[in-house]
Structure formats: C-alpha cells, structure tokens
Design a protein around this motif. Structure first.
Motif, PDB file in Angstrom:
ATOM      1  N   TRP A   1      22.398  17.286  37.337  1.00 25.98           N
ATOM      2  CA  TRP A   1      23.456  18.042  36.665  1.00 25.98           C
ATOM      3  C   TRP A   1      24.526  18.606  37.598  1.00 25.98           C
ATOM      4  O   TRP A   1      25.692  18.682  37.199  1.00 25.98           O
ATOM      5  CB  TRP A   1      22.864  19.140  35.762  1.00 25.98           C
ATOM      6  CG  TRP A   1      22.107  20.197  36.486  1.00 25.98           C
ATOM      7  CD1 TRP A   1      20.793  20.181  36.775  1.00 25.98           C
ATOM      8  CD2 TRP A   1      22.628  21.407  37.033  1.00 25.98           C
ATOM      9  NE1 TRP A   1      20.436  21.289  37.470  1.00 25.98           N
ATOM     10  CE2 TRP A   1      21.540  22.062  37.655  1.00 25.98           C
ATOM     11  CE3 TRP A   1      23.882  21.983  37.072  1.00 25.98           C
ATOM     12  CZ2 TRP A   1      21.687  23.277  38.287  1.00 25.98           C
ATOM     13  CZ3 TRP A   1      24.034  23.202  37.707  1.00 25.98           C
ATOM     14  CH2 TRP A   1      22.948  23.828  38.306  1.00 25.98           C
ATOM     15  N   PRO A   2      24.220  19.021  38.852  1.00 29.74           N
ATOM     16  CA  PRO A   2      25.322  19.554  39.670  1.00 29.74           C
ATOM     17  C   PRO A   2      26.421  18.512  39.908  1.00 29.74           C
ATOM     18  O   PRO A   2      27.583  18.865  40.107  1.00 29.74           O
ATOM     19  CB  PRO A   2      24.641  19.918  40.991  1.00 29.74           C
ATOM     20  CG  PRO A   2      23.212  20.093  40.668  1.00 29.74           C
ATOM     21  CD  PRO A   2      22.941  19.106  39.587  1.00 29.74           C
ATOM     22  N   PHE A   3      26.025  17.227  39.864  1.00 28.54           N
ATOM     23  CA  PHE A   3      27.026  16.193  40.101  1.00 28.54           C
ATOM     24  C   PHE A   3      28.033  16.095  38.957  1.00 28.54           C
ATOM     25  O   PHE A   3      29.143  15.613  39.142  1.00 28.54           O
ATOM     26  CB  PHE A   3      26.350  14.847  40.343  1.00 28.54           C
ATOM     27  CG  PHE A   3      25.654  14.820  41.653  1.00 28.54           C
ATOM     28  CD1 PHE A   3      26.336  14.479  42.809  1.00 28.54           C
ATOM     29  CD2 PHE A   3      24.328  15.203  41.749  1.00 28.54           C
ATOM     30  CE1 PHE A   3      25.706  14.496  44.032  1.00 28.54           C
ATOM     31  CE2 PHE A   3      23.682  15.225  42.967  1.00 28.54           C
ATOM     32  CZ  PHE A   3      24.384  14.868  44.110  1.00 28.54           C
TER      33      PHE A   3
ATOM     34  N   MET B   1      35.757  24.516  41.350  1.00 31.10           N
ATOM     35  CA  MET B   1      34.704  23.859  40.571  1.00 31.10           C
ATOM     36  C   MET B   1      33.953  22.857  41.453  1.00 31.10           C
ATOM     37  O   MET B   1      32.726  22.776  41.430  1.00 31.10           O
ATOM     38  CB  MET B   1      35.342  23.143  39.376  1.00 31.10           C
ATOM     39  CG  MET B   1      34.363  22.888  38.259  1.00 31.10           C
ATOM     40  SD  MET B   1      35.104  21.919  36.970  1.00 31.10           S
ATOM     41  CE  MET B   1      35.977  23.130  36.061  1.00 31.10           C
ATOM     42  N   LEU B   2      34.726  22.119  42.243  1.00 32.92           N
ATOM     43  CA  LEU B   2      34.150  21.134  43.164  1.00 32.92           C
ATOM     44  C   LEU B   2      33.202  21.826  44.144  1.00 32.92           C
ATOM     45  O   LEU B   2      32.076  21.386  44.372  1.00 32.92           O
ATOM     46  CB  LEU B   2      35.299  20.471  43.921  1.00 32.92           C
ATOM     47  CG  LEU B   2      35.111  19.080  44.479  1.00 32.92           C
ATOM     48  CD1 LEU B   2      34.782  18.108  43.366  1.00 32.92           C
ATOM     49  CD2 LEU B   2      36.389  18.642  45.177  1.00 32.92           C
TER      50      LEU B   2
ATOM     51  N   GLN C   1      19.742  21.953  45.337  1.00 30.91           N
ATOM     52  CA  GLN C   1      18.621  21.153  44.847  1.00 30.91           C
ATOM     53  C   GLN C   1      18.012  20.272  45.920  1.00 30.91           C
ATOM     54  O   GLN C   1      16.905  19.784  45.766  1.00 30.91           O
ATOM     55  CB  GLN C   1      19.093  20.263  43.702  1.00 30.91           C
ATOM     56  CG  GLN C   1      19.363  21.041  42.458  1.00 30.91           C
ATOM     57  CD  GLN C   1      19.302  20.162  41.242  1.00 30.91           C
ATOM     58  OE1 GLN C   1      18.734  19.088  41.257  1.00 30.91           O
ATOM     59  NE2 GLN C   1      19.902  20.601  40.165  1.00 30.91           N
TER      60      GLN C   1
ATOM     61  N   ILE D   1      29.363  18.713  37.598  1.00 26.66           N
ATOM     62  CA  ILE D   1      30.392  19.696  37.954  1.00 26.66           C
ATOM     63  C   ILE D   1      31.276  19.138  39.065  1.00 26.66           C
ATOM     64  O   ILE D   1      32.497  19.268  39.032  1.00 26.66           O
ATOM     65  CB  ILE D   1      29.732  21.021  38.382  1.00 26.66           C
ATOM     66  CG1 ILE D   1      28.875  21.558  37.232  1.00 26.66           C
ATOM     67  CG2 ILE D   1      30.781  22.035  38.779  1.00 26.66           C
ATOM     68  CD1 ILE D   1      28.173  22.840  37.549  1.00 26.66           C
ATOM     69  N   ILE D   2      30.639  18.464  40.044  1.00 29.51           N
ATOM     70  CA  ILE D   2      31.411  17.863  41.136  1.00 29.51           C
ATOM     71  C   ILE D   2      32.375  16.826  40.565  1.00 29.51           C
ATOM     72  O   ILE D   2      33.563  16.786  40.902  1.00 29.51           O
ATOM     73  CB  ILE D   2      30.468  17.204  42.164  1.00 29.51           C
ATOM     74  CG1 ILE D   2      29.600  18.272  42.823  1.00 29.51           C
ATOM     75  CG2 ILE D   2      31.266  16.430  43.198  1.00 29.51           C
ATOM     76  CD1 ILE D   2      28.649  17.741  43.878  1.00 29.51           C
TER      77      ILE D   2
ATOM     78  N   GLY E   1      30.026  22.885  42.459  1.00 28.01           N
ATOM     79  CA  GLY E   1      29.153  21.728  42.227  1.00 28.01           C
ATOM     80  C   GLY E   1      28.445  21.309  43.491  1.00 28.01           C
ATOM     81  O   GLY E   1      27.239  21.044  43.483  1.00 28.01           O
TER      82      GLY E   1
ATOM     83  N   VAL F   1      31.465  25.278  32.191  1.00 30.69           N
ATOM     84  CA  VAL F   1      30.780  25.136  33.475  1.00 30.69           C
ATOM     85  C   VAL F   1      29.620  26.120  33.560  1.00 30.69           C
ATOM     86  O   VAL F   1      28.507  25.764  33.955  1.00 30.69           O
ATOM     87  CB  VAL F   1      31.764  25.356  34.647  1.00 30.69           C
ATOM     88  CG1 VAL F   1      31.012  25.502  35.956  1.00 30.69           C
ATOM     89  CG2 VAL F   1      32.725  24.201  34.739  1.00 30.69           C
TER      90      VAL F   1
ATOM     91  N   TRP G   1      33.569  16.556  37.561  1.00 31.85           N
ATOM     92  CA  TRP G   1      34.577  17.232  36.750  1.00 31.85           C
ATOM     93  C   TRP G   1      35.676  17.806  37.642  1.00 31.85           C
ATOM     94  O   TRP G   1      36.871  17.537  37.471  1.00 31.85           O
ATOM     95  CB  TRP G   1      33.869  18.336  35.960  1.00 31.85           C
ATOM     96  CG  TRP G   1      34.646  18.987  34.874  1.00 31.85           C
ATOM     97  CD1 TRP G   1      35.996  18.937  34.676  1.00 31.85           C
ATOM     98  CD2 TRP G   1      34.098  19.795  33.834  1.00 31.85           C
ATOM     99  NE1 TRP G   1      36.321  19.670  33.578  1.00 31.85           N
ATOM    100  CE2 TRP G   1      35.187  20.207  33.037  1.00 31.85           C
ATOM    101  CE3 TRP G   1      32.825  20.219  33.497  1.00 31.85           C
ATOM    102  CZ2 TRP G   1      35.009  21.025  31.939  1.00 31.85           C
ATOM    103  CZ3 TRP G   1      32.653  21.026  32.403  1.00 31.85           C
ATOM    104  CH2 TRP G   1      33.738  21.423  31.626  1.00 31.85           C
TER     105      TRP G   1
ATOM    106  N   ALA H   1      18.053  16.933  34.557  1.00 34.60           N
ATOM    107  CA  ALA H   1      17.478  18.015  35.363  1.00 34.60           C
ATOM    108  C   ALA H   1      17.738  17.780  36.837  1.00 34.60           C
ATOM    109  O   ALA H   1      17.854  18.713  37.613  1.00 34.60           O
ATOM    110  CB  ALA H   1      15.977  18.122  35.112  1.00 34.60           C
ATOM    111  N   ARG H   2      17.820  16.501  37.227  1.00 34.48           N
ATOM    112  CA  ARG H   2      18.011  16.218  38.649  1.00 34.48           C
ATOM    113  C   ARG H   2      19.479  16.219  39.039  1.00 34.48           C
ATOM    114  O   ARG H   2      19.839  16.693  40.095  1.00 34.48           O
ATOM    115  CB  ARG H   2      17.467  14.831  38.974  1.00 34.48           C
ATOM    116  CG  ARG H   2      15.979  14.773  38.901  1.00 34.48           C
ATOM    117  CD  ARG H   2      15.543  13.390  39.284  1.00 34.48           C
ATOM    118  NE  ARG H   2      14.238  13.114  38.708  1.00 34.48           N
ATOM    119  CZ  ARG H   2      13.514  12.057  39.038  1.00 34.48           C
ATOM    120  NH1 ARG H   2      13.977  11.203  39.903  1.00 34.48           N
ATOM    121  NH2 ARG H   2      12.359  11.867  38.489  1.00 34.48           N
TER     122      ARG H   2
ATOM    123  N   VAL I   1      25.689  25.290  34.040  1.00 27.66           N
ATOM    124  CA  VAL I   1      24.872  25.816  35.128  1.00 27.66           C
ATOM    125  C   VAL I   1      23.597  26.441  34.562  1.00 27.66           C
ATOM    126  O   VAL I   1      22.490  26.182  35.040  1.00 27.66           O
ATOM    127  CB  VAL I   1      25.656  26.854  35.960  1.00 27.66           C
ATOM    128  CG1 VAL I   1      24.724  27.554  36.931  1.00 27.66           C
ATOM    129  CG2 VAL I   1      26.793  26.179  36.703  1.00 27.66           C
TER     130      VAL I   1
END
Lengths: 65, 489
Positions: free
Chosen positions: B38-40, A15-16, A26, B42-43, A19, B76, B45, B35-36, B80
């Motif tokens: 969101w990937p963080f 998962m890490l 981005q 997941i990181i 992410g 997840v 988590w 929007a900016r 995404v």
C-alpha cells in the motif's frame, strides 16, 4: 523558479515523501516511520523557505517597476 | 477554469481493475498484496501528480494554486489508516522485502565470516533427533550408522572479525542430549549482540531408524532415507522429503515449495505457501492452509483431504494424478467417493470411479467417468458450462437442468430435451435402479455426449514442463573443513 510552481509541486512532493517513508518503514525496523517522520517537517520547511524567497523576489520585482 | 487532474481517474481505473481481478480469481491473495504494497500507492499517486504539474509548467499551462487538494489528503490519510491496520492484522514483518537485506545495517557495512561445523555423537539405533530453531539450510540423511554426525559451516555476518569470533564463541554450535535424544543446537538465541547474524549450512547424517523433529526460522530442509517420523516446523522454508518409511508432518508459516516423494506413512501439511508436489505416498494425505501456486498429486494410495481457504477436496484414492492452480482443477484416474467444492475453478475430472459430487460458484465442469457401471454423479455450478461424456453402455437416471442456457443431447436415446422459456432441461433413464446423474448450472449450457476412444488424449492431466512446480534449491556443497576465513561481501 517561479512561486506558482513551488506551490503547485508542494503537495505532490509531500505525498511522495510520505509514501517513501511508509514504504521504508515496512522494509524493516531500521528505518521505522517513528524515526524518519521529521523528514516530513524538513521537506515542508524547505518548501516554505522557497516560497518566501520566491515571494520576496516577486515583491522586489514589483517594487522596481 | 481549474484544470482537473488525470491522476484521480487513473487511480479509480486501477482500483476497479484490482477488484475485477479479485472477482475473476477469488483465490488471488489481493488483501495480502494490499497489506504489503500500500505505501507504493501513495508514492505512485504523488509521483504521477508531480509529473503532471511539471508537464503543465513545461508547456506553460496555468498551474493550480495547490498541487494537492484537501480531498486528496483526506484520501491519503484514509489509505494510511487502512493500509497500516491491514499490515498489522496480516502480521507482516517486512515480508516483501528480501529477508537478508536491511537498509543500512549489517548487510551494507558488515562482512561474512565462515566457521566450520564438525560434530559427531554416539546414538542408539532409533534416536529422536531434534534440530533446534536456526537460520539456514539443513540436509538430513539416514544411513546405516549408530552416530549422529553434523558437518558443514556457519556464516556469521558481523561488522568485524572480532565481533564474529565473539559471536561464534557465545553461540557455540553443540550436539547435546544423550544416545536416545540428540539435539542439534546452534544457540543463536544466546547472542547478546544484535548486530551479528548466524546462518548455518548443515549436513546431518543420522541412523536410518531415527525420528526427526526439525525447527527452523528461514531456510530449506532436505530430508531423505529416514524410517522414523519426520516433523518440520518453520517460519519460512522449502521442504523436500524423499524415501521416508514413516509419517511426515510439516507445519510452515510460509513456504515456496513442499515436495515429497516416496513416503510410506501419512503426510500432514499445514500453513501458507506456494507449490505442493506429492507423489507415491502410502498413507493418507491431509492438507490444511492456503497455497497459491501449482499443487500436484500423483499416486496417492490412501485418502486425500485438502482443506483450503476456498477449496475443499475429499478423494478416496488417487492412483492417477491431480493438478490444481488458482483457476482450475484437473484430475485423471481417481477413485471415489470424490467431493470437490470451490469458489471459482474450472474442473475437469476424467476416468473416475464411484460417487462424484462437485459444486463450484463459477467455472466449467467437464466429466468423463472411467467406465461402467456408473455411480451417483452430482455436478453443480452457478456460472459455467457442464459437459458429461458417458460410455455408450452406461445405465443412468439423468436430470440435467440450466436456468439460463441451452441443453445439448449428443448421447441420443433415452435422453430427451425440453425447453421452457429461458431455461431448459434434459431427462432420461435407462430403467429403475439406475444411478442418479444430476447436472445443473444457473448460467450456461449443459451437454451430454457419448465418450469415444479419442477422449483419452483430449483431456489428460499431464502438466507441461513450463508450469511444473519449481525445483527446490539444492543445497550448496558444504565446505566441511574450511579454515576460518573472511569472505568479502
């Protein structure tokens, strides 16, 4: 290292990784997810290898007893 | 027994907190943040989960067979899909990442090479000066001259000197056009090699009566002492205008600050951004867009029309000042008719004249007219207190109601209070023909009191130094005649 621990951290580490790859995607075009996705396969493969090694090790231990 | 993770509850709390923040401050661009960043999520988590498993392992607690359950993976995937589409819809292109940094590319391996810019062209007394789209900063100044003169330097970022030289030749700086239309051109789009980037620092001196049309991609514009119309169009810019004789039209997709002082014509702003600071504007001011910083107006001779995402403002004249942030509006010495409507905002208006009409969903309203005679006042809030301070000699026909709350009459006669169950009301009139004063709140108290001389110091709209809009970055001194040189990163 015991096999249980490897199994237990596999999900969180995957998962890490996901992410981090998405965040890198981005940041710009250079590290787009389209390019970096195979890293997920590699990490997954490494875990499978580690689990296999752990399992063989455990089997050997069991055989010696 | 299977141990349950603390991560899911923590995430729930986090998401709850975000929505709460959104409810308290609806102007907060929460979707933009999502929007900016969101990937963080997941990181975060995955990281929390990993730490948790490692702690369990270190303390010899039984480990789960799998660190992440099927349900979590479904979430997840949803995140995404949601984040990715939000990102696409909002049209971000690495917006949160500093613009000049890309991992691995030029900025890690490349170097900067500087080339001087000097050009001068004969022009008429009132030429149209066009600055074609470029990256970098421009300082444009009007002077008693009949030439357009550009000095400064361009910085080319490239992997090696020969690449930079080639790029400088390919995308040559030029001053094109004729005496009536002068074009300042950086030709960056002529570059065939994608691995170089040109930024320019230009100081442009033009005849005082010129009209300016400036296009930019990323960088600041500092424009002063121009009598013609000024137009700035950029993807991302800070803009400072000073001492302009004509109109100013600014259209920015993104901006950190727009500051204008001493503009004789109209000021027309469009786009998204942070702070706005306008003072001493002779023409009408029209603003359309979303601005999430501090917005300040001071001495606007004509009408102000502000059309925000969640706030509308129409004010006939602003001899005094206005200061707005996401959560409040403070105005003093305003000439009506005044119309303010918004979602969530505490509104304080003092020393106003003519009609006033305020409606907010959530927020306190605090009013003090400038003097007598009063004009029509209509103030409505769904949740919040309403306070009105009236001059002792005022004539009015008051109707003040609250559906759930108390009314307080500190004014005295002729106002009378009435309680009926949960709600209460205050009525009072100084006779036929008095201007109607209507105050209403669904939840909250209504107070009417006598204005006293001390009030002036209690509610003033002066902004403190701490939260005044940020000063625009000043342009670096330009090295106009520097020889070609290599600067290390």
């Amino acid at each position: 290292m015991n096999g249980n621990l490897i199994c237990a951290i596999q999900g969180p580490v995957m998962m890490l990784t996901l992410g981090i790859l998405l965040a890198a995607d981005q940041m710009g075009t250079y590290l787009s997810f389209g390019r970096t996705w195979p890293i997920l396969l590699i990490v997954f493969g490494l875990f499978k290898l580690a689990q296999r090694a752990g399992a063989t090790h455990a089997a050997q231990n069991a055989g010696m007893k | 027994m299977r141990r349950s993770s603390v991560v899911a509850p923590l995430l729930l709390i986090g998401i709850g907190g975000l929505f709460l923040a959104h409810n308290m401050y609806p102007d907060l661009p929460l979707l933009d943040y999502l929007a900016r960043y969101w990937p963080f999520l997941i990181i975060l988590w995955g990281g929390l989960r990993l730490i948790e498993v490692l702690i369990w392992a270190a303390t010899d607690k039984p480990l789960p067979a799998r660190g992440t359950g099927g349900g979590e993976w479904v979430l997840v995937v949803l995140l995404v899909v949601f984040g990715g589409s939000l990102h696409a819809v909002r049209g971000y292109n690495g917006g949160w990442w500093p613009h000049n940094v890309t991992i691995g590319g030029l900025d890690m391996f490349g170097d900067s090479y500087d080339y001087p810019i000097t050009a001068e062209k004969q022009a008429s007394k009132n030429p149209h000066v066009v600055i074609e789209s470029f990256r970098g900063n421009a300082k444009i100044t009007g002077a008693d001259t009949d030439t357009v003169k550009v000095s400064g330097h361009r910085t080319i970022r490239s992997l090696d000197q020969s690449g930079a030289n080639a790029a400088n030749g390919q995308a040559e700086f030029e001053l094109a056009g004729d005496a009536n239309e002068v074009i300042v051109r950086n030709n960056s789009d002529h570059l065939s090699n994608g691995s170089v980037r040109i930024t320019a620092e230009m100081e442009i001196i033009v005849p005082r009566n010129a009209t300016i049309e400036a296009h930019g991609r990323f960088g600041d514009f500092d424009i002063s002492d121009i009598n013609g119309e000024v137009q700035v169009i950029s993807d991302n810019a800070g803009v400072r205008l000073q001492n302009l004789g004509g109109d100013a039209r600014i259209d920015l997709k993104k901006s950190d600050i727009i500051r204008a002082s001493g503009v004789k014509g109209i000021v027309d702003l469009k786009g998204h951004g942070h702070d706005i600071d306008l003072q001493n504007i002779g023409g009408a001011v029209t603003i359309a867009g979303a601005y999430d910083g501090v917005i300040a107006f001071h001495n606007l001779a004509k009408a102000l029309r502000f059309n925000g995402e969640r706030t509308d403002l129409n004010i006939e004249k602003v001899p005094g000042q206005i200061r707005m942030t996401l959560g409040d509006f403070t105005g003093t010495n305003l000439v009506g008719p005044i119309h303010i409507s918004g979602r969530s905002r505490d509104v304080t208006v003092t020393e106003f004249t003519n009609e006033l009409d305020i409606s907010v969903d959530r927020g306190d309203i605090n009013l003090r007219p400038g003097g007598v005679p009063l004009s029509k006042i209509d103030a409505q809030t769904r949740t919040g207190e309403v306070t009105l301070s009236l001059p002792p000699s005022a004539r009015f026909a008051l109707t003040a109601t609250t559906s759930r709350g108390d009314v307080t009459n500190d004014f005295g006669s002729p106002i009378k209070t009435q309680n009926d169950g949960r709600g209460s009301e205050m009525l009072g009139t100084t006779g036929a023909g008095s201007p109607p004063v209507d105050l209403h709140t669904d939840h909250g108290n209504v107070t009417v009191r006598r204005a006293s001389a001390d009030d002036k110091t209690v509610v003033s709209a002066t902004s403190s130094d701490n939260d005044a809009p940020r000063e625009i970055k000043t342009l670096k001194p330009l090295k106009s005649t520097a020889p070609i040189k290599k600067t290390d990163q």
